[in-house]
Design a protein around this motif. Structure first.
Motif, PDB file in Angstrom:
ATOM      1  N   GLN A 258     -35.456  22.554  92.472  1.00 41.44           N
ATOM      2  CA  GLN A 258     -34.846  21.709  93.498  1.00 41.44           C
ATOM      3  C   GLN A 258     -34.422  20.357  92.932  1.00 41.44           C
ATOM      4  O   GLN A 258     -33.512  19.715  93.452  1.00 41.44           O
ATOM      5  CB  GLN A 258     -35.838  21.507  94.643  1.00 41.44           C
ATOM      6  N   VAL A 259     -35.096  19.934  91.866  1.00 41.67           N
ATOM      7  CA  VAL A 259     -34.789  18.636  91.269  1.00 41.67           C
ATOM      8  C   VAL A 259     -33.558  18.716  90.369  1.00 41.67           C
ATOM      9  O   VAL A 259     -32.695  17.838  90.398  1.00 41.67           O
ATOM     10  CB  VAL A 259     -36.005  18.113  90.476  1.00 41.67           C
ATOM     11  N   VAL A 260     -33.466  19.774  89.565  1.00 41.60           N
ATOM     12  CA  VAL A 260     -32.375  19.850  88.582  1.00 41.60           C
ATOM     13  C   VAL A 260     -31.290  20.852  88.969  1.00 41.60           C
ATOM     14  O   VAL A 260     -30.305  21.008  88.245  1.00 41.60           O
ATOM     15  CB  VAL A 260     -32.924  20.200  87.182  1.00 41.60           C
ATOM     16  N   GLY A 261     -31.456  21.549  90.095  1.00 42.22           N
ATOM     17  CA  GLY A 261     -30.436  22.491  90.552  1.00 42.22           C
ATOM     18  C   GLY A 261     -29.965  22.134  91.950  1.00 42.22           C
ATOM     19  O   GLY A 261     -30.385  21.134  92.528  1.00 42.22           O
ATOM     20  N   GLY A 262     -29.078  22.948  92.497  1.00 40.64           N
ATOM     21  CA  GLY A 262     -28.612  22.702  93.855  1.00 40.64           C
ATOM     22  C   GLY A 262     -27.191  23.174  94.062  1.00 40.64           C
ATOM     23  O   GLY A 262     -26.566  23.756  93.175  1.00 40.64           O
ATOM     24  N   ALA A 263     -26.686  22.916  95.255  1.00 40.35           N
ATOM     25  CA  ALA A 263     -25.315  23.283  95.607  1.00 40.35           C
ATOM     26  C   ALA A 263     -24.370  22.159  95.224  1.00 40.35           C
ATOM     27  O   ALA A 263     -24.648  20.984  95.457  1.00 40.35           O
ATOM     28  CB  ALA A 263     -25.218  23.566  97.095  1.00 40.35           C
ATOM     29  N   ASN A 264     -23.237  22.528  94.615  1.00 40.69           N
ATOM     30  CA  ASN A 264     -22.261  21.538  94.162  1.00 40.69           C
ATOM     31  C   ASN A 264     -21.046  21.531  95.091  1.00 40.69           C
ATOM     32  O   ASN A 264     -20.537  22.598  95.460  1.00 40.69           O
ATOM     33  CB  ASN A 264     -21.795  21.861  92.734  1.00 40.69           C
ATOM     34  N   PRO A 265     -20.562  20.356  95.474  1.00 35.23           N
ATOM     35  CA  PRO A 265     -19.367  20.290  96.321  1.00 35.23           C
ATOM     36  C   PRO A 265     -18.114  20.676  95.525  1.00 35.23           C
ATOM     37  O   PRO A 265     -17.902  20.185  94.419  1.00 35.23           O
ATOM     38  CB  PRO A 265     -19.329  18.808  96.739  1.00 35.23           C
ATOM     39  N   VAL A 266     -17.327  21.580  96.061  1.00 34.14           N
ATOM     40  CA  VAL A 266     -16.100  22.014  95.383  1.00 34.14           C
ATOM     41  C   VAL A 266     -14.952  22.044  96.382  1.00 34.14           C
ATOM     42  O   VAL A 266     -15.164  22.194  97.591  1.00 34.14           O
ATOM     43  CB  VAL A 266     -16.277  23.414  94.747  1.00 34.14           C
ATOM     44  N   ALA A 267     -13.732  21.893  95.879  1.00 33.71           N
ATOM     45  CA  ALA A 267     -12.540  21.937  96.729  1.00 33.71           C
ATOM     46  C   ALA A 267     -12.012  23.360  96.762  1.00 33.71           C
ATOM     47  O   ALA A 267     -11.238  23.776  95.910  1.00 33.71           O
ATOM     48  CB  ALA A 267     -11.484  20.982  96.192  1.00 33.71           C
ATOM     49  N   GLY A 268     -12.453  24.130  97.725  1.00 32.01           N
ATOM     50  CA  GLY A 268     -11.991  25.507  97.828  1.00 32.01           C
ATOM     51  C   GLY A 268     -13.006  26.343  98.577  1.00 32.01           C
ATOM     52  O   GLY A 268     -14.135  25.911  98.816  1.00 32.01           O
TER      53      GLY A 268
ATOM     54  N   PHE B  85     -15.448  28.310  98.239  1.00 33.02           N
ATOM     55  CA  PHE B  85     -16.458  28.844  97.334  1.00 33.02           C
ATOM     56  C   PHE B  85     -17.812  28.202  97.595  1.00 33.02           C
ATOM     57  O   PHE B  85     -17.900  27.047  98.018  1.00 33.02           O
ATOM     58  CB  PHE B  85     -16.088  28.573  95.865  1.00 33.02           C
ATOM     59  N   PHE B  86     -18.863  28.983  97.333  1.00 35.21           N
ATOM     60  CA  PHE B  86     -20.182  28.395  97.117  1.00 35.21           C
ATOM     61  C   PHE B  86     -20.297  28.157  95.617  1.00 35.21           C
ATOM     62  O   PHE B  86     -19.927  29.020  94.808  1.00 35.21           O
ATOM     63  CB  PHE B  86     -21.305  29.343  97.548  1.00 35.21           C
ATOM     64  N   ASN B  87     -20.802  27.002  95.228  1.00 29.25           N
ATOM     65  CA  ASN B  87     -20.986  26.698  93.816  1.00 29.25           C
ATOM     66  C   ASN B  87     -22.425  26.236  93.627  1.00 29.25           C
ATOM     67  O   ASN B  87     -22.799  25.148  94.058  1.00 29.25           O
ATOM     68  CB  ASN B  87     -20.005  25.599  93.373  1.00 29.25           C
ATOM     69  N   LEU B  88     -23.253  27.105  93.010  1.00 32.28           N
ATOM     70  CA  LEU B  88     -24.686  26.852  92.917  1.00 32.28           C
ATOM     71  C   LEU B  88     -25.129  26.760  91.459  1.00 32.28           C
ATOM     72  O   LEU B  88     -24.784  27.618  90.640  1.00 32.28           O
ATOM     73  CB  LEU B  88     -25.460  27.970  93.613  1.00 32.28           C
ATOM     74  N   SER B  89     -25.891  25.726  91.162  1.00 30.33           N
ATOM     75  CA  SER B  89     -26.464  25.561  89.828  1.00 30.33           C
ATOM     76  C   SER B  89     -27.973  25.761  89.901  1.00 30.33           C
ATOM     77  O   SER B  89     -28.647  25.151  90.747  1.00 30.33           O
ATOM     78  CB  SER B  89     -26.157  24.165  89.269  1.00 30.33           C
ATOM     79  N   THR B  90     -28.502  26.620  89.032  1.00 24.58           N
ATOM     80  CA  THR B  90     -29.940  26.885  89.009  1.00 24.58           C
ATOM     81  C   THR B  90     -30.449  26.831  87.573  1.00 24.58           C
ATOM     82  O   THR B  90     -29.762  27.272  86.649  1.00 24.58           O
ATOM     83  CB  THR B  90     -30.254  28.273  89.600  1.00 24.58           C
TER      84      THR B  90
ATOM     85  N   VAL C  82     -23.041  29.384  89.335  1.00 23.11           N
ATOM     86  CA  VAL C  82     -22.388  30.575  89.889  1.00 23.11           C
ATOM     87  C   VAL C  82     -21.389  30.163  90.963  1.00 23.11           C
ATOM     88  O   VAL C  82     -21.723  29.379  91.860  1.00 23.11           O
ATOM     89  CB  VAL C  82     -23.442  31.539  90.481  1.00 23.11           C
ATOM     90  N   TRP C  83     -20.151  30.681  90.854  1.00 22.38           N
ATOM     91  CA  TRP C  83     -19.130  30.506  91.892  1.00 22.38           C
ATOM     92  C   TRP C  83     -19.095  31.776  92.726  1.00 22.38           C
ATOM     93  O   TRP C  83     -18.986  32.876  92.204  1.00 22.38           O
ATOM     94  CB  TRP C  83     -17.760  30.277  91.258  1.00 22.38           C
ATOM     95  N   HIS C  84     -19.177  31.602  94.049  1.00 24.14           N
ATOM     96  CA  HIS C  84     -19.169  32.768  94.938  1.00 24.14           C
ATOM     97  C   HIS C  84     -18.160  32.513  96.053  1.00 24.14           C
ATOM     98  O   HIS C  84     -18.281  31.531  96.798  1.00 24.14           O
ATOM     99  CB  HIS C  84     -20.567  32.993  95.525  1.00 24.14           C
TER     100      HIS C  84
END
Length: 307
Positions: free
Chosen positions: A137-147, A149-154, A293-295
């Motif tokens: 939760q500290v070093v990952g999370g959902a990233n805001p993107v223009a489109g 998509f879900f953009n998640l970093s883990t 991951v882009w979904h």
């Protein structure tokens, strides 16, 4: 007249049973394949025990064991890893007196000061146990993107990590470099303090009787430079913590580690090292990779609204 032997008299004639220290590799306790040992003494030069003098073959065997254990350990839930680390702390608490004695002998400390170091080491296991399901939760999370998509970093573990344990802090420093590596799902090949390896070898006995799967932590003793060189160059080692290396050895190992682009954690200057201080998250993140991951979310209806 029947012969009577008092308990005190019997005890006085007992031979001392000296402990045989062994390596901890793959959940088992082998002697070094070389058959070599070296004398370990206390701060006054008094003999304490013979420790295994590990060879290059022992180092390779430890890497094989660590790689075999990596899939299961990295695939376990973070919550489960936290439970296992807490179990290690429980087992250490039950053997506290033994470690106080070994740390006092290894570091030339009084029993009260050794007790403080051992208690701090046990508390550190608990501390890292609490971090296993929070670091994501500290070093990952959902990233805001223009489109749409879900953009998640883990965060994901790097893999097999070689850890050169601190030379002076035989137990608190040792725990401080092992626990964050395995808390995040890596497996470890640990090279114990060359001068004071006994607490590290005893820690292997604790790990074997906890819930930690065999191979997650492998403990080698011997000459740091001799064992670390093949590990730094090993193609199946993904990272190396150089804490226990001096400046010259650290530079040599860093060059060898570059051959397969290992992640390298450089040693801090001795004057800046305070193992009793709050460790922060630096070591937790040192051997983590970030997967993004882009979904596609898809569109709903002619209005173009999306979920």
């Amino acid at each position: 007249m029947s012969e009577h032997v008092s308990i005190s008299g019997s005890a006085a004639r007992r031979l001392s049973v000296f402990k045989t220290y062994k390596l901890y590799v793959g959940g088992k306790f082998p002697r070094s394949e070389s058959g070599r040992v070296y004398e370990v003494t206390d701060s006054k030069g008094t003999w304490l025990a013979n420790a295994p003098l590990s060879s290059r073959k022992d180092a390779r065997d430890a890497v094989v064991a660590a790689r075999k254990a990596f899939g299961g350990w990295s695939g376990a839930t973070a919550y489960n890893r936290g439970q296992v680390l807490y179990r290690v702390a429980e087992m250490l608490e039950g053997r506290r007196d033994q470690f106080v004695r070994e740390v006092a002998d290894a570091e030339g400390l009084s029993k009260p000061k050794a007790a403080v170091a051992v208690d701090a080491a046990i508390d550190r296991w608990v501390w890292y146990a609490g971090w296993t399901d929070k670091i994501g939760q500290v070093v990952g999370g959902a990233n805001p993107v223009a489109g749409p998509f879900f953009n998640l970093s883990t965060p994901e573990p790097t893999g097999v990590v070689t850890v050169l344990a601190p030379q002076e802090s035989s137990f608190l420093g040792l725990v401080s470099v092992i626990a964050p590596v395995i808390a995040t799902g890596n497996t470890a090949v640990v090279v114990a303090s060359e001068r004071s390896p006994l607490p590290a070898l005893s820690l292997g006995e604790v790990l074997a009787t906890s819930d930690l799967p065999g191979g997650v932590v492998n403990v080698l003793s011997g000459k740091t430079a001799e064992i670390a060189a093949p590990l730094a160059a090993h193609q199946d080692v993904n990272g190396i913590d150089l804490t226990g290396a001096d400046e010259a050895l650290a530079k040599e190992l860093e060059i060898a580690a570059a051959d397969n682009l290992k992640r390298v954690l450089r040693p801090e200057r001795p004057e800046r090292t305070n193992w009793s201080a709050d460790p922060g998250t630096r070591r937790l993140t040192a051997f983590l990779e970030t997967k993004t991951v882009w979904h596609p979310t898809g569109s709903l209806g002619a209005s173009g609204s999306a979920y």
